[in-house]
Design a protein around this motif. Structure first.
Motif, PDB file in Angstrom:
ATOM      1  N   GLN A 136       1.443   1.606   2.037  1.00 52.88           N
ATOM      2  CA  GLN A 136       2.206   2.806   2.357  1.00 52.88           C
ATOM      3  C   GLN A 136       2.653   3.481   1.070  1.00 52.88           C
ATOM      4  OE1 GLN A 136       5.602   2.040   4.824  1.00 52.88           O
ATOM      5  NE2 GLN A 136       6.443   4.097   4.616  1.00 52.88           N
ATOM      6  N   GLU A 137       2.485   4.798   1.001  1.00 55.54           N
ATOM      7  CA  GLU A 137       2.833   5.526  -0.225  1.00 55.54           C
ATOM      8  C   GLU A 137       4.347   5.594  -0.408  1.00 55.54           C
ATOM      9  OE1 GLU A 137       1.829   9.725  -2.485  1.00 55.54           O
ATOM     10  OE2 GLU A 137       0.386   8.755  -1.153  1.00 55.54           O
ATOM     11  N   GLY A 138       4.767   5.496  -1.682  1.00 53.02           N
ATOM     12  CA  GLY A 138       6.184   5.641  -1.967  1.00 53.02           C
ATOM     13  C   GLY A 138       6.606   4.969  -3.246  1.00 53.02           C
ATOM     14  N   LEU A 139       7.842   5.242  -3.650  1.00 51.80           N
ATOM     15  CA  LEU A 139       8.410   4.684  -4.872  1.00 51.80           C
ATOM     16  C   LEU A 139       9.095   3.356  -4.565  1.00 51.80           C
ATOM     17  CD1 LEU A 139       9.005   5.332  -7.930  1.00 51.80           C
ATOM     18  CD2 LEU A 139      11.230   6.173  -7.143  1.00 51.80           C
ATOM     19  N   ILE A 140       8.824   2.368  -5.379  1.00 51.40           N
ATOM     20  CA  ILE A 140       9.430   1.049  -5.234  1.00 51.40           C
ATOM     21  C   ILE A 140      10.293   0.795  -6.465  1.00 51.40           C
ATOM     22  CG2 ILE A 140       9.013  -1.432  -5.009  1.00 51.40           C
ATOM     23  CD1 ILE A 140       6.313  -0.727  -3.761  1.00 51.40           C
ATOM     24  N   SER A 141      11.593   0.639  -6.261  1.00 53.21           N
ATOM     25  CA  SER A 141      12.489   0.316  -7.366  1.00 53.21           C
ATOM     26  C   SER A 141      12.422  -1.177  -7.641  1.00 53.21           C
ATOM     27  CB  SER A 141      13.928   0.718  -7.028  1.00 53.21           C
ATOM     28  OG  SER A 141      14.031   2.116  -6.857  1.00 53.21           O
ATOM     29  N   LEU A 142      12.324  -1.515  -8.913  1.00 57.69           N
ATOM     30  CA  LEU A 142      12.237  -2.926  -9.307  1.00 57.69           C
ATOM     31  C   LEU A 142      13.527  -3.336 -10.004  1.00 57.69           C
ATOM     32  CD1 LEU A 142       8.605  -2.893 -10.774  1.00 57.69           C
ATOM     33  CD2 LEU A 142       9.303  -3.550  -8.480  1.00 57.69           C
ATOM     34  N   PRO A 143      14.113  -4.481  -9.636  1.00 67.08           N
ATOM     35  CA  PRO A 143      13.573  -5.442  -8.658  1.00 67.08           C
ATOM     36  C   PRO A 143      14.107  -5.255  -7.247  1.00 67.08           C
ATOM     37  CG  PRO A 143      15.398  -6.426  -9.820  1.00 67.08           C
ATOM     38  CD  PRO A 143      15.263  -5.041 -10.391  1.00 67.08           C
ATOM     39  N   THR A 144      14.953  -4.255  -6.993  1.00 67.70           N
ATOM     40  CA  THR A 144      15.717  -4.208  -5.744  1.00 67.70           C
ATOM     41  C   THR A 144      14.849  -4.085  -4.493  1.00 67.70           C
ATOM     42  OG1 THR A 144      16.001  -1.832  -6.100  1.00 67.70           O
ATOM     43  CG2 THR A 144      17.780  -3.278  -6.853  1.00 67.70           C
ATOM     44  N   ASP A 145      13.749  -3.327  -4.567  1.00 66.63           N
ATOM     45  CA  ASP A 145      12.909  -3.104  -3.388  1.00 66.63           C
ATOM     46  C   ASP A 145      11.747  -4.088  -3.283  1.00 66.63           C
ATOM     47  OD1 ASP A 145      14.519  -0.991  -2.801  1.00 66.63           O
ATOM     48  OD2 ASP A 145      13.138   0.548  -3.549  1.00 66.63           O
ATOM     49  N   LEU A 146      11.632  -4.976  -4.246  1.00 69.08           N
ATOM     50  CA  LEU A 146      10.452  -5.829  -4.288  1.00 69.08           C
ATOM     51  C   LEU A 146      10.401  -6.790  -3.108  1.00 69.08           C
ATOM     52  CD1 LEU A 146       7.925  -6.550  -5.859  1.00 69.08           C
ATOM     53  CD2 LEU A 146       9.262  -8.186  -7.184  1.00 69.08           C
ATOM     54  N   ASN A 147      11.544  -7.272  -2.690  1.00 73.33           N
ATOM     55  CA  ASN A 147      11.563  -8.221  -1.573  1.00 73.33           C
ATOM     56  C   ASN A 147      10.950  -7.616  -0.318  1.00 73.33           C
ATOM     57  OD1 ASN A 147      12.229 -10.600  -0.153  1.00 73.33           O
ATOM     58  ND2 ASN A 147      14.081  -9.633   0.630  1.00 73.33           N
ATOM     59  N   GLN A 148      11.314  -6.367  -0.043  1.00 72.89           N
ATOM     60  CA  GLN A 148      10.850  -5.716   1.176  1.00 72.89           C
ATOM     61  C   GLN A 148       9.362  -5.392   1.122  1.00 72.89           C
ATOM     62  OE1 GLN A 148      12.875  -2.050   2.060  1.00 72.89           O
ATOM     63  NE2 GLN A 148      12.233  -2.032   4.201  1.00 72.89           N
ATOM     64  N   ARG A 149       8.845  -5.056  -0.053  1.00 74.97           N
ATOM     65  CA  ARG A 149       7.460  -4.597  -0.165  1.00 74.97           C
ATOM     66  C   ARG A 149       6.506  -5.624  -0.748  1.00 74.97           C
ATOM     67  NH1 ARG A 149       6.478   0.781  -0.213  1.00 74.97           N
ATOM     68  NH2 ARG A 149       4.343   0.029   0.092  1.00 74.97           N
ATOM     69  N   PHE A 150       7.018  -6.786  -1.133  1.00 74.26           N
ATOM     70  CA  PHE A 150       6.189  -7.742  -1.851  1.00 74.26           C
ATOM     71  C   PHE A 150       4.945  -8.145  -1.062  1.00 74.26           C
ATOM     72  CE2 PHE A 150       4.867 -11.962  -3.186  1.00 74.26           C
ATOM     73  CZ  PHE A 150       4.802 -11.825  -4.550  1.00 74.26           C
ATOM     74  N   GLN A 151       5.120  -8.461   0.217  1.00 70.49           N
ATOM     75  CA  GLN A 151       3.986  -8.927   1.009  1.00 70.49           C
ATOM     76  C   GLN A 151       2.904  -7.859   1.117  1.00 70.49           C
ATOM     77  OE1 GLN A 151       3.954 -12.224   2.284  1.00 70.49           O
ATOM     78  NE2 GLN A 151       1.782 -11.739   2.370  1.00 70.49           N
ATOM     79  N   ASP A 152       3.325  -6.592   1.329  1.00 74.81           N
ATOM     80  CA  ASP A 152       2.356  -5.501   1.399  1.00 74.81           C
ATOM     81  C   ASP A 152       1.573  -5.376   0.097  1.00 74.81           C
ATOM     82  OD1 ASP A 152       3.200  -4.907   3.937  1.00 74.81           O
ATOM     83  OD2 ASP A 152       4.537  -3.289   3.318  1.00 74.81           O
ATOM     84  N   LEU A 153       2.274  -5.443  -1.026  1.00 74.03           N
ATOM     85  CA  LEU A 153       1.618  -5.309  -2.324  1.00 74.03           C
ATOM     86  C   LEU A 153       0.637  -6.440  -2.558  1.00 74.03           C
ATOM     87  CD1 LEU A 153       4.655  -4.275  -4.560  1.00 74.03           C
ATOM     88  CD2 LEU A 153       2.847  -2.795  -3.677  1.00 74.03           C
ATOM     89  N   ALA A 154       1.047  -7.657  -2.199  1.00 76.55           N
ATOM     90  CA  ALA A 154       0.173  -8.811  -2.404  1.00 76.55           C
ATOM     91  C   ALA A 154      -1.058  -8.730  -1.506  1.00 76.55           C
ATOM     92  CB  ALA A 154       0.945 -10.101  -2.150  1.00 76.55           C
ATOM     93  N   ASP A 155      -0.865  -8.378  -0.239  1.00 78.95           N
ATOM     94  CA  ASP A 155      -1.989  -8.291   0.691  1.00 78.95           C
ATOM     95  C   ASP A 155      -2.989  -7.220   0.272  1.00 78.95           C
ATOM     96  OD1 ASP A 155      -0.906 -10.285   2.216  1.00 78.95           O
ATOM     97  OD2 ASP A 155      -0.070  -8.958   3.755  1.00 78.95           O
TER      98      ASP A 155
END
Length: 323
Positions: A136-155
């Motif tokens: 999904q397109e969008g800005l990810i703040s590091l490290p605060t948003d990483l937990n929510q998006r980590f699985q998507d990024l890894a997959d």
């Protein structure tokens, strides 16, 4: 924000069959404020001559040459010589879609993100099929948003490679981030994780505009004697990056290596989500592979989290590491 100059770095080694398509895809970019650094790593098949012909025809193209020192050394030479404020890596057997640099530059103008990432389109030479990996397109703040998006990024394999991304050269230089030389497995993933550890944000595009050619017998498919060293380093970088995640989130990676038929299986594991592949499932896959090699003395279970590595050495002996 001033107009962004992008340095595109292409390491070249004996890829004369694919290099023209790679360079043409860069020449065809709708964004024009770029330079192309073709870093020849001691090619013997005419690739250097092809690179020089392109450089003679377009002043934005420079050719750097070194004795054969490996792809990491070639990329590092490109970083040192880069004149742009952002760096994009493209492998010499891959291509990028015409809008990639333009789309990335537009994101930088809007967000000033430290990294911009495109999805990947895998092109399988054996059967002519493709597979796109996107998020999904969008800005990810590091490290605060990483937990929510980590699985998507890894997959979506966003954390495996430097391909299809823009890196800020100021961060690379200030933090002394370079490719690890002397290894030929996961060197780009190690570089990416090291870089992200020093970033405040990454913007992900929903497109899969980087075309990653999968060639039977290519470097990433062959046995590498330093693969375990590379995986251990990658695991440490992965773990450093994921220290920000919830304690319920554990990452497990595995590797099985056979000189004649290598099998690499990295898998993120989220124990708090039953819908995500779990550690026992990963373990079962490795037990099956190891059993097929008649290996013995493999632990029956993994009792703690972290990273698990399984491999078979050149004498077909099973090896196991969990930390």
């Amino acid at each position: 924000m001033a107009k962004i100059k992008v340095s595109v770095i292409v390491p070249v080694y004996n890829t004369c069959a694919f290099l023209p398509a790679c360079v043409e895809s860069i020449l065809g970019q709708t964004y024009t404020d770029w330079e192309l650094l073709l870093v020849d790593d001691g090619s013997t098949d005419g690739s250097l001559q092809i690179a020089r012909q392109y450089a003679q025809a377009d002043p934005r193209i420079r050719v750097l040459h070194q004795e054969n020192c490996g792809v990491s050394a070639a990329r590092n030479q490109g970083i040192r010589a880069a004149g742009g404020s952002y760096i994009c890596f493209v492998d010499s057997d891959d291509t990028i879609e015409t809008s990639l640099l333009s789309d990335m530059a537009a994101v930088l103008q809007r967000t000033q993100a430290d990294c911009v990432a495109s999805g990947l389109t895998y092109e399988f030479e054996e059967n002519g099929t493709t597979r796109a990996y996107t998020v999904q397109e969008g800005l990810i703040s590091l490290p605060t948003d990483l937990n929510q998006r980590f699985q998507d990024l890894a997959d979506a394999r966003m954390l495996n490679s430097h391909c299809g991304k823009l890196f800020k050269k100021a961060i690379l230089d200030a933090c002394s981030i370079r490719m690890v030389e002397g290894i030929s497995t996961l060197e780009d993933g190690i570089f990416l994780l090291d870089y992200l550890a020093h970033c405040s944000s990454i913007y992900c595009l929903s497109s899969a505009a980087y075309h990653y050619r999968q060639i039977p017998g290519s470097l990433q498919k062959r046995y590498s004697p330093n693969a375990l060293q590379a995986w251990l380093l990658y695991a440490q970088k992965y773990r450093d990056l994921t220290t920000y995640l919830d304690v319920s989130f554990t990452v497990c990676s595995g590797i099985a290596i056979d000189p004649s038929c290598p099998t690499y299986i990295p898998t993120p594991v989220n124990r708090s989500n039953p819908g995500v592949p779990c550690l026992p499932a990963l373990w079962k896959r490795f037990i099956g592979w190891i059993s097929s090699k008649n290996c013995h003395n493999v632990p029956n279970e993994v009792s703690r989290g972290g990273f698990a590595f399984f491999w078979c050495d050149t004498n077909s002996q099973a090896r196991f590491t969990c930390f």
